[in-house]
Design an enzyme around this catalytic site. Structure first.
Site, PDB file in Angstrom:
ATOM      1  N   CYS A 126       1.008  -1.111   0.159  1.00 38.82           N
ATOM      2  CA  CYS A 126       0.098   0.005  -0.427  1.00 38.82           C
ATOM      3  C   CYS A 126       0.744   0.878  -0.292  1.00 38.82           C
ATOM      4  CB  CYS A 126      -0.819  -0.382   1.746  1.00 38.82           C
ATOM      5  SG  CYS A 126      -1.767   1.478   1.016  1.00 38.82           S
ATOM      6  N   ASP A 167      -0.362  -5.555   0.552  1.00 46.75           N
ATOM      7  CA  ASP A 167      -1.798  -6.149  -0.059  1.00 46.75           C
ATOM      8  C   ASP A 167      -1.452  -6.987  -1.501  1.00 46.75           C
ATOM      9  OD1 ASP A 167      -3.479  -3.374   0.671  1.00 46.75           O
ATOM     10  OD2 ASP A 167      -2.534  -2.167  -0.842  1.00 46.75           O
TER      11      ASP A 167
END
Length: 132
Positions: A34, A41
């Site tokens: 992120c 992520d």
């Protein structure tokens, strides 16, 4: 070929250039960071394409996908960047990349990006939804 993450995508000659056939690739271990928090992520990537002159070599694709593990990217940006890179190396007749990101803050995100060569059409209707 290196077994370290890298962006060196490779291709090989399409063995059936006269035929429109669908290649489906499921990549369940995609990871990027992120860009706001630096937290990982996770996503499953579904690639579907109809090759033209060349096909994408799978080990190089794996190494390419792994290269994103330390990159900070928004979901929308990384999905489109991957699609752009795959189009650039392979110039497919058709390509779709679907990225289904794991839940983050109670929100699931799915990004679908597509490409089709100009003046190319499939002669019959085809549903390219990944059946994996």
């Amino acid at each position: 070929m290196s077994s370290q993450p890298n962006k060196n995508l490779k291709v090989f000659d399409n063995p059936n250039i006269e035929r429109n056939f669908i290649i489906q690739i499921n990549m369940p271990e995609f990871t990027c960071l992120c860009p706001k928090t630096g937290q990982p992520d996770f996503a499953t990537l579904y690639l579907e394409y109809i090759a033209d002159k060349v096909c994408i070599e799978l080990k190089s694709l794996k190494m390419y996908i792994w290269s994103y593990r330390s990159k900070g990217e928004f979901h929308e940006a990384v999905t489109n960047k991957i699609l752009d890179d795959l189009i650039q190396i392979s110039n497919p007749r058709f390509m779709r990349l679907k990225a289904i990101f794991n839940v983050r803050g109670g929100i699931y995100t799915t990004i679908i990006a597509e490409y089709q060569q100009k003046n190319w059409t499939f002669k019959t209707k085809i549903d390219l939804q990944y059946q994996g």
